[in-house]
Motif scaffolding. Structure first.
Motif, PDB file in Angstrom:
ATOM      1  N   LYS A 102       0.821  -1.210   0.000  1.00 41.06           N
ATOM      2  CA  LYS A 102       0.000   0.000   0.000  1.00 41.06           C
ATOM      3  C   LYS A 102       0.858   1.264   0.000  1.00 41.06           C
ATOM      4  CE  LYS A 102      -3.855  -2.115   2.583  1.00 41.06           C
ATOM      5  NZ  LYS A 102      -4.683  -2.040   3.833  1.00 41.06           N
ATOM      6  N   LYS A 103       1.931   1.249   0.774  1.00 36.06           N
ATOM      7  CA  LYS A 103       2.846   2.392   0.855  1.00 36.06           C
ATOM      8  C   LYS A 103       4.268   1.880   0.607  1.00 36.06           C
ATOM      9  CE  LYS A 103      -0.469   5.208   2.124  1.00 36.06           C
ATOM     10  NZ  LYS A 103      -0.988   6.263   1.200  1.00 36.06           N
ATOM     11  N   THR A 104       5.033   2.646  -0.158  1.00 36.57           N
ATOM     12  CA  THR A 104       6.385   2.199  -0.526  1.00 36.57           C
ATOM     13  C   THR A 104       7.487   2.925   0.245  1.00 36.57           C
ATOM     14  OG1 THR A 104       6.335   3.746  -2.384  1.00 36.57           O
ATOM     15  CG2 THR A 104       5.722   1.453  -2.828  1.00 36.57           C
ATOM     16  N   GLN A 105       7.144   3.977   0.976  1.00 39.17           N
ATOM     17  CA  GLN A 105       8.086   4.630   1.877  1.00 39.17           C
ATOM     18  C   GLN A 105       7.380   4.910   3.194  1.00 39.17           C
ATOM     19  OE1 GLN A 105       9.780   7.916  -0.525  1.00 39.17           O
ATOM     20  NE2 GLN A 105      11.548   6.601  -0.903  1.00 39.17           N
ATOM     21  N   LEU A 106       8.149   5.058   4.267  1.00 38.65           N
ATOM     22  CA  LEU A 106       7.581   4.997   5.607  1.00 38.65           C
ATOM     23  C   LEU A 106       7.978   6.195   6.459  1.00 38.65           C
ATOM     24  CD1 LEU A 106       8.584   1.265   6.277  1.00 38.65           C
ATOM     25  CD2 LEU A 106       6.387   2.098   5.368  1.00 38.65           C
ATOM     26  N   THR A 107       7.193   6.406   7.521  1.00 39.28           N
ATOM     27  CA  THR A 107       7.548   7.312   8.610  1.00 39.28           C
ATOM     28  C   THR A 107       7.262   6.582   9.912  1.00 39.28           C
ATOM     29  OG1 THR A 107       5.339   8.322   8.622  1.00 39.28           O
ATOM     30  CG2 THR A 107       7.039   9.404   7.285  1.00 39.28           C
ATOM     31  N   GLY A 108       7.820   7.088  11.021  1.00 37.59           N
ATOM     32  CA  GLY A 108       7.604   6.367  12.266  1.00 37.59           C
ATOM     33  C   GLY A 108       8.102   7.095  13.484  1.00 37.59           C
ATOM     34  N   ALA A 109       8.117   6.364  14.583  1.00 34.93           N
ATOM     35  CA  ALA A 109       8.526   6.906  15.874  1.00 34.93           C
ATOM     36  C   ALA A 109      10.028   6.717  16.071  1.00 34.93           C
ATOM     37  CB  ALA A 109       7.755   6.211  16.996  1.00 34.93           C
ATOM     38  N   THR A 110      10.546   7.346  17.115  1.00 36.35           N
ATOM     39  CA  THR A 110      11.979   7.263  17.387  1.00 36.35           C
ATOM     40  C   THR A 110      12.419   5.851  17.757  1.00 36.35           C
ATOM     41  OG1 THR A 110      11.558   7.943  19.669  1.00 36.35           O
ATOM     42  CG2 THR A 110      12.153   9.671  18.095  1.00 36.35           C
ATOM     43  N   ASN A 111      11.496   5.024  18.256  1.00 33.92           N
ATOM     44  CA  ASN A 111      11.852   3.650  18.613  1.00 33.92           C
ATOM     45  C   ASN A 111      11.788   2.698  17.419  1.00 33.92           C
ATOM     46  OD1 ASN A 111       9.123   3.348  18.190  1.00 33.92           O
ATOM     47  ND2 ASN A 111       8.652   2.559  20.235  1.00 33.92           N
ATOM     48  N   GLY A 112      11.490   3.223  16.231  1.00 32.34           N
ATOM     49  CA  GLY A 112      11.457   2.408  15.025  1.00 32.34           C
ATOM     50  C   GLY A 112      10.078   1.943  14.621  1.00 32.34           C
ATOM     51  N   THR A 113       9.068   2.128  15.463  1.00 35.01           N
ATOM     52  CA  THR A 113       7.705   1.721  15.124  1.00 35.01           C
ATOM     53  C   THR A 113       7.201   2.524  13.932  1.00 35.01           C
ATOM     54  OG1 THR A 113       7.236   1.149  17.423  1.00 35.01           O
ATOM     55  CG2 THR A 113       5.340   1.503  15.971  1.00 35.01           C
ATOM     56  N   ILE A 114       6.658   1.837  12.934  1.00 33.09           N
ATOM     57  CA  ILE A 114       6.155   2.493  11.740  1.00 33.09           C
ATOM     58  C   ILE A 114       4.726   2.948  11.981  1.00 33.09           C
ATOM     59  CG2 ILE A 114       5.670   2.240   9.292  1.00 33.09           C
ATOM     60  CD1 ILE A 114       8.657   2.204  10.105  1.00 33.09           C
ATOM     61  N   THR A 115       4.471   4.224  11.725  1.00 35.37           N
ATOM     62  CA  THR A 115       3.148   4.801  11.987  1.00 35.37           C
ATOM     63  C   THR A 115       2.519   5.447  10.766  1.00 35.37           C
ATOM     64  OG1 THR A 115       4.202   6.863  12.706  1.00 35.37           O
ATOM     65  CG2 THR A 115       3.691   5.226  14.403  1.00 35.37           C
ATOM     66  N   GLY A 116       3.290   5.682   9.719  1.00 37.49           N
ATOM     67  CA  GLY A 116       2.755   6.337   8.532  1.00 37.49           C
ATOM     68  C   GLY A 116       3.566   5.974   7.310  1.00 37.49           C
ATOM     69  N   GLY A 117       3.130   6.475   6.167  1.00 43.41           N
ATOM     70  CA  GLY A 117       3.843   6.162   4.946  1.00 43.41           C
ATOM     71  C   GLY A 117       3.363   6.985   3.780  1.00 43.41           C
ATOM     72  N   SER A 118       4.040   6.812   2.661  1.00 40.32           N
ATOM     73  CA  SER A 118       3.703   7.529   1.441  1.00 40.32           C
ATOM     74  C   SER A 118       4.104   6.661   0.261  1.00 40.32           C
ATOM     75  CB  SER A 118       4.444   8.880   1.386  1.00 40.32           C
ATOM     76  OG  SER A 118       5.852   8.666   1.443  1.00 40.32           O
ATOM     77  N   THR A 119       3.788   7.129  -0.943  1.00 39.88           N
ATOM     78  CA  THR A 119       4.204   6.420  -2.150  1.00 39.88           C
ATOM     79  C   THR A 119       5.200   7.286  -2.914  1.00 39.88           C
ATOM     80  OG1 THR A 119       2.310   7.298  -3.366  1.00 39.88           O
ATOM     81  CG2 THR A 119       2.052   5.126  -2.347  1.00 39.88           C
ATOM     82  N   ASN A 120       6.123   6.632  -3.574  1.00 39.91           N
ATOM     83  CA  ASN A 120       7.094   7.313  -4.432  1.00 39.91           C
ATOM     84  C   ASN A 120       7.079   6.572  -5.763  1.00 39.91           C
ATOM     85  OD1 ASN A 120       9.398   8.263  -5.786  1.00 39.91           O
ATOM     86  ND2 ASN A 120      10.485   8.652  -3.868  1.00 39.91           N
ATOM     87  N   ASP A 121       6.171   6.970  -6.642  1.00 39.37           N
ATOM     88  CA  ASP A 121       5.935   6.227  -7.877  1.00 39.37           C
ATOM     89  C   ASP A 121       7.180   6.187  -8.767  1.00 39.37           C
ATOM     90  OD1 ASP A 121       3.427   6.086  -6.841  1.00 39.37           O
ATOM     91  OD2 ASP A 121       2.410   7.145  -8.466  1.00 39.37           O
ATOM     92  N   ALA A 122       7.922   7.294  -8.824  1.00 41.29           N
ATOM     93  CA  ALA A 122       9.083   7.344  -9.708  1.00 41.29           C
ATOM     94  C   ALA A 122      10.168   6.385  -9.254  1.00 41.29           C
ATOM     95  CB  ALA A 122       9.620   8.771  -9.772  1.00 41.29           C
ATOM     96  N   LEU A 123      10.391   6.296  -7.958  1.00 35.19           N
ATOM     97  CA  LEU A 123      11.458   5.456  -7.431  1.00 35.19           C
ATOM     98  C   LEU A 123      11.010   4.016  -7.246  1.00 35.19           C
ATOM     99  CD1 LEU A 123      14.401   5.528  -6.258  1.00 35.19           C
ATOM    100  CD2 LEU A 123      13.336   5.755  -3.997  1.00 35.19           C
ATOM    101  N   CYS A 124       9.809   3.804  -6.705  1.00 39.22           N
ATOM    102  CA  CYS A 124       9.377   2.485  -6.252  1.00 39.22           C
ATOM    103  C   CYS A 124       8.276   1.857  -7.094  1.00 39.22           C
ATOM    104  CB  CYS A 124       8.884   2.569  -4.805  1.00 39.22           C
ATOM    105  SG  CYS A 124      10.015   3.388  -3.660  1.00 39.22           S
ATOM    106  N   GLY A 125       7.648   2.637  -7.986  1.00 40.66           N
ATOM    107  CA  GLY A 125       6.527   2.141  -8.767  1.00 40.66           C
ATOM    108  C   GLY A 125       5.201   2.498  -8.117  1.00 40.66           C
ATOM    109  N   SER A 126       4.173   2.621  -8.935  1.00 43.72           N
ATOM    110  CA  SER A 126       2.850   2.958  -8.405  1.00 43.72           C
ATOM    111  C   SER A 126       2.199   1.726  -7.792  1.00 43.72           C
ATOM    112  CB  SER A 126       1.957   3.514  -9.520  1.00 43.72           C
ATOM    113  OG  SER A 126       1.636   2.493 -10.449  1.00 43.72           O
ATOM    114  N   VAL A 127       1.348   1.962  -6.816  1.00 36.56           N
ATOM    115  CA  VAL A 127       0.666   0.860  -6.132  1.00 36.56           C
ATOM    116  C   VAL A 127      -0.221   0.085  -7.107  1.00 36.56           C
ATOM    117  CG1 VAL A 127      -1.046   0.329  -4.369  1.00 36.56           C
ATOM    118  CG2 VAL A 127       0.786   1.937  -3.864  1.00 36.56           C
ATOM    119  N   SER A 128      -0.866   0.785  -8.035  1.00 42.28           N
ATOM    120  CA  SER A 128      -1.725   0.103  -9.004  1.00 42.28           C
ATOM    121  C   SER A 128      -0.917  -0.834  -9.902  1.00 42.28           C
ATOM    122  CB  SER A 128      -2.487   1.126  -9.852  1.00 42.28           C
ATOM    123  OG  SER A 128      -1.587   1.964 -10.561  1.00 42.28           O
TER     124      SER A 128
END
Length: 630
Positions: A325-351
């Protein structure tokens, strides 16, 4: 005395008293000049001696600073991420260690004292901009003694897994994959190093022997003790046993025939310490985070669930990853992933990832990480337990559509309609009639596992890592040749396996018979070549179902292999007739790995950092701490 005698002689000539006086005065002046020169020479000699001493002590202080930094890296490999920004390190990313006085950079800034000295100090600057790509750190160290300063620039590189063609922690196989039992019993064997106090000939897993026909053309190292009979080692061999000693079988008795037939062309075995494997490769997933630029300057891509990657001409790849669903991530300082985004040019589109595949360039000097489908609802790639990309678990799909987990497959229509229950991971695995044992989702091809299936002609500079298995489904070769800049890293946390599906005509639901002709290979994977640095931090590099099917020819590896456990690639049988399964080994070391490494590749838990290049440079700081601008 000489002056007095001259005066007396001149006085005897009273008629020339005026001339004598002038001569005396002139001569006295000359002697005073000579005396002052003598004094000046003596003084300047003392000053020069003092300056030479400070000059030498300043360089000694610089070397003390180098040793200090090497010690910090050995104690904590992540210390490469600490530093301060200067012109020397302007392209690096850092965290600040305010307790380290060697990170002073300005007038009046701190200098770290040399231990045991009261007049020697040092400070250093760290350039880690190339560390992710090559494992190399550049350090500029300035030493100070009184008013003298001297600067040393060195390249440091850790003793990493890619320094060896073949590295293992245990010389035995992974019992969780092989099901190996204790001698004469049904209980699972236990993993132990052969020179550990808890090693037991009955209960410990058996070491895999380097056998006749095995040729290793590169450095070999193990945290265990080598077992060999007839193998040829063309480079250095290191283990933790006694120098020059090796076992020849699972027995403690040494076979003289095996000992004689085993060739150590790079010299006898030498003793080395352990090089610890990390317990997880989860930190690699953090390399896809976009919210920590001080630690991840260039985020890579993360894919979720079973993923297929086929390397294509022109440095491209096709990626199929239906659960993503998401190809790049965001998260907390302890490493827990809490959010994300897509980068179609680098990683390809989700579709595209969920369809026929996204065709994109291989990631330049970066990392692809394939994760297991997250079970935490706050993760952006979370899926509820009963849902799949094509509906629900135990739902119905039409014949020809991907099957995810356990689903009903409907074919035909009307009175001819039939529905059968089938299992799959959404990418066409397992194959029809493939034997996978009785483990189901816990075994091969778990439908939510972080598995990647990979093959093709690779061009670029990239590392591919999986939370679970990497299946090499066909040859992977450098499309621009072995002398090009192409370099690939492959990391499978539980295993990197050469894909070898089999059908089974004899045995039980959980174990296929090893008798000749009882199993058959279902894929055309003969004579496979893999050009890559390969690692499995918890598992092994092996051939899937390596003890079954037919002789598959030769497995050629050009790169390096690092693994927690030894993996089997060939099994030989004897009886009424003799036959072999799997591959013969042809392993060669990619010598570029001595000075470079795939980007963001797996690193040991702890290691030592050695100097690869060293030079004295223009002095970076004056004694008062101000930069010279050089």
């Amino acid at each position: 005395m000489m002056l007095i005698r001259l005066v007396r002689a001149l006085r005897e000539r009273d008629d020339e008293r005026g001339v004598a006086l002038a001569a005396v005065i002139g001569l006295g002046a000359v002697l005073m000049i000579v005396l002052s020169l003598v004094v000046a020479t003596a003084t300047s000699g003392a000053t020069k001696a003092s300056n030479d001493d400070d000059y030498n002590k300043a360089m000694a202080a610089a070397y003390a600073g180098l040793s200090d930094y090497q010690g910090r890296l050995a104690a904590d490999n992540s210390y490469v991420n600490y530093g301060v920004r200067t012109a020397f390190s302007s392209t690096s990313t850092y965290s600040l260690d305010s307790t380290n006085k060697a990170f002073g950079t300005a007038l009046g800034g701190t200098w770290a004292p040399v231990v045991g000295s009261t007049d020697q100090f040092f400070r250093y600057e760290v350039d880690n901009s190339d560390y992710a790509n090559t494992g190399k750190v550049r350090l500029r160290v300035t030493g100070k003694a009184d008013t003298a300063t001297r600067t040393l620039v060195v390249d440091l590189r850790g003793d990493g897994f890619v320094n060896y063609l073949y590295f293992t922690n245990y010389e035995s196989q992974d019992p969780s994959l092989t099901g190996e039992t204790v001698t004469g019993g049904s209980a699972r064997c236990t993993s132990a190093h052969r020179n550990d106090s808890n090693w037991n000939q009955t209960t410990s897993c058996n070491a895999v022997q380097f056998a006749s026909g095995d040729t290793l053309d590169g450095p070999v190292r193990t945290n265990d003790v080598i077992t060999a009979c007839g193998a040829t080692f063309n480079s250095t061999v290191q283990d933790t046993g006694a120098a020059g000693f090796f076992y020849t079988s699972k027995e403690t008795a040494i076979s003289s025939a095996c000992k004689t037939s085993t060739k150590f062309n790079g010299g006898p075995i030498t003793t080395a310490g352990t090089l610890p494997m990390p317990s997880t490769n989860a930190n690699m997933k953090q390399e896809a985070r976009t919210d920590i630029p001080d630690k991840v300057a260039k985020p890579g891509c993360v894919y979720t669930g079973p993923t297929s990657i086929t390397f294509l001409a022109g440095g491209k790849m096709r990626v199929v990853s239906p659960w993503t669903k998401k190809t790049q991530l965001t998260g907390a300082t302890n490493g827990t992933i809490t959010g994300g985004s897509t980068n179609d040019a680098l990683c390809g589109s989700v579709s595209a990832l969920g369809g026929s595949g996204a065709v994109i360039p291989t990631l330049p000097a970066n990392l692809v990480y394939v994760q297991t489908v997250p079970s935490v609802s706050g993760d952006p790639n979370y899926w509820a337990a009963n849902t799949t990309p094509s509906g629900t678990v135990n739902g119905t799909v039409t014949a020809g559509a991907p099957v995810y987990c356990q689903q009903n497959v409907k074919s035909g229509s009307g009175s001819n309609a039939t529905t059968t229950s089938d299992y799959g991971n959404g990418l066409g695995y397992p194959k029809n009639n493939e034997f996978t044992g009785s483990l189901g989702d816990s075994g091969y091809y778990g439908c939510r596992n972080g598995d990647v299936f990979v093959s093709g002609s690779f061009g670029g500079h990239m590392t591919l890592a999986a939370e679970n298995f990497v299946y090499v489904t066909g040859s992977i070769v450098y499309q621009n040749g072995r002398s090009s800049d192409d370099m690939l890293g492959i990391v499978g946390q539980k295993a990197v396996s050469i894909y070898n599906p089999i059908s089974c005509s004899s045995g039980t639901s959980s174990a296929c018979s090893t008798s000749n002709g009882s199993s058959a290979n279902l894929a055309a994977t003969t004579n496979i070549e893999v050009d890559a640095a390969i690692a499995s931090n918890l598992g092994t590099f092996n051939v899937q179902n390596g003890a079954f099917g037919a002789n598959l020819g030769t497995l050629t590896i050009y790169g390096s292999i690092a693994q927690q456990f030894r993996g089997s690639v060939r099994t030989s049988y004897s009886g009424g007739s003799s036959w072999s399964t799997g591959y013969a080994k042809a392993y060669s070391y990619d010598r570029r790995l001595k000075t470079s490494a795939p980007p963001k590749f797996l690193q040991p838990v702890s290691t030592t950092y050695g100097v690869t290049t060293e030079t004295e440079s223009a002095t970076a700081y004056r004694a008062d701490g101000t930069p010279t601008g050089k």
